[in-house]
Motif scaffolding. Structure first.
Motif, mmCIF file in Angstrom:
data_model
loop_
_atom_site.group_PDB
_atom_site.id
_atom_site.type_symbol
_atom_site.label_atom_id
_atom_site.label_comp_id
_atom_site.label_asym_id
_atom_site.label_seq_id
_atom_site.Cartn_x
_atom_site.Cartn_y
_atom_site.Cartn_z
ATOM 1 N N LYS A 234 69.212 70.157 96.007
ATOM 2 C CA LYS A 234 69.102 71.351 95.164
ATOM 3 C C LYS A 234 68.955 72.593 96.033
ATOM 4 O O LYS A 234 68.649 72.500 97.223
ATOM 5 C CB LYS A 234 67.904 71.228 94.219
ATOM 6 N N ARG A 235 69.167 73.759 95.435
ATOM 7 C CA ARG A 235 69.023 75.016 96.177
ATOM 8 C C ARG A 235 67.588 75.183 96.661
ATOM 9 O O ARG A 235 66.648 74.701 96.024
ATOM 10 C CB ARG A 235 69.423 76.205 95.300
ATOM 11 N N PRO A 243 74.391 78.253 97.533
ATOM 12 C CA PRO A 243 74.634 76.973 96.854
ATOM 13 C C PRO A 243 74.504 75.769 97.784
ATOM 14 O O PRO A 243 74.600 75.909 99.013
ATOM 15 C CB PRO A 243 76.079 77.114 96.357
ATOM 16 N N GLU A 247 77.339 71.530 95.061
ATOM 17 C CA GLU A 247 77.810 72.562 94.128
ATOM 18 C C GLU A 247 79.170 73.107 94.544
ATOM 19 O O GLU A 247 79.979 73.518 93.707
ATOM 20 C CB GLU A 247 76.813 73.725 94.077
#
Length: 330
Positions: A234-235, A243, A247
């Motif tokens: 995740k970010r 990103p 992503e």
């Protein structure tokens, strides 16, 4: 007659030692009382930096929670091989531990023939946390995303380059992994440490790099480096506009620069589990979280078995990259 007596005495001494070791391993009372003396955590680096910070943070926390001193012993050299070998040969009684990390138990086994087995000669105790790596480019380039990065590299095959902290390091292998998936050229420029690599990328002598977020963050915030994508699932909250690779259409970039605690093989299960519980509790503490955040490290609580599997998967990941790119330091 005397020789027979001496042989019998030696036999009984060996028997007593075996029984004593078995008592340490199996006796729950021993584990409950652990630790009863100073515990040493070996950090495989010189003082300063992320590895040393994590070692000292965990040592301080365990000292407070278990009521016995945990001290850090810095043993640098050989890219972590010297410290790892010390642990592999240590008595498995819980009084000599190690701050293991992606270098010692991830990339090293992938690119070197080691004097120990990174899996069989250690007991994984607890994962502490990890910080992502970030693909960053020289701010003067017209690149703002992975698609533009690949297009630029393909159209500038003779000049596209990336700096790393040295051959076989995470900052090298991560970019090689991206080169495999993105199918683009880029010349590797290895340095002796990440500092000189930053200097040349900031000046445009090299055009990109794949450093840890903590080291890159000041340069990203100043605008001298442009972050394109970040590893992990995740970010990251420190660069929320950047990103992840997933992503951006690239799978398999969920690895991070991780840190954990390990011991020698055959460490008593009760001691392993006791340390695991204390470390998992500690890394949820707000004060400790704040201290780790100085290196952009996010807690990653795991059971010992989960941590063991994580190490195996990480070694497999980087071994595949090293084989595909024919990278070996031997």
């Amino acid at each position: 007659m005397n020789s027979i007596i001496n042989k019998l005495q030696l036999k009984y001494i060996k028997f007593f030692l075996v029984i004593s070791v078995g008592f340490v391993v199996l006796n729950p009372t021993f584990a409950a009382e652990y630790p009863t003396k100073i515990v040493k955590i070996i950090a495989p680096v010189s003082p300063g930096g992320g590895v040393d910070l994590v070692a000292r943070t965990i040592a301080d926390s365990l000292t407070r929670s278990l009521g016995q001193s945990f001290i850090v012993d810095n043993q640098s050299g050989g890219g972590g091989i010297i410290a790892s070998q010390t642990i592999a040969r240590a008595t498995p009684d819980g009084y000599t531990l190690m701050l293991s990390y992606v270098g010692t138990h991830g990339t090293n086994p992938a690119v070197r023939k080691l004097p120990y087995d990174a899996i069989k000669d250690f007991t994984p105790i607890a994962m502490v946390g990890g910080t992502p790596n970030v693909l960053a480019v020289y701010a003067g380039l017209p690149i703002k995303n992975l698609k533009e990065f690949i297009a630029y590299a393909v159209s500038h095959p003779d000049t596209m380059s990336f700096g790393s902290a040295g051959p076989g390091t995470l900052t090298h292998l991560a970019m090689e992994q991206f080169k495999i998936q993105g199918n683009f050229p880029s010349t590797h420029v290895p340095y002796r440490g990440i500092g000189p690599a930053f200097t040349d990328t900031l000046g445009g002598q090299t055009l990109s790099m794949f450093p840890g977020l903590a080291a890159a963050l000041p340069h990203i915030k100043s605008g001298k480096l442009r972050a394109i994508a970040v590893t992990g699932t995740k970010r990251h909250p420190l660069i929320p506009d950047v990103p992840t690779f997933k992503e951006s259409g690239f799978d398999g970039f969920d690895g991070v620069q991780w840190y954990g605690i390990s011991g020698p093989a055959k460490l008593p299960v009760a001691i392993r589990d006791k340390l695991n519980a204390e470390i998992n509790k500690a890394i949820q503490n707000p004060e400790l979280k704040e201290r780790l955040s100085a290196e952009a490290i996010s807690p990653m609580p795991m059971s010992p078995d989960q941590y063991a599997q994580y190490i195996k998967d990480d070694i497999d990941r980087w071994t595949k990259v090293a084989k595909d790119r024919k990278i070996s330091l031997d």
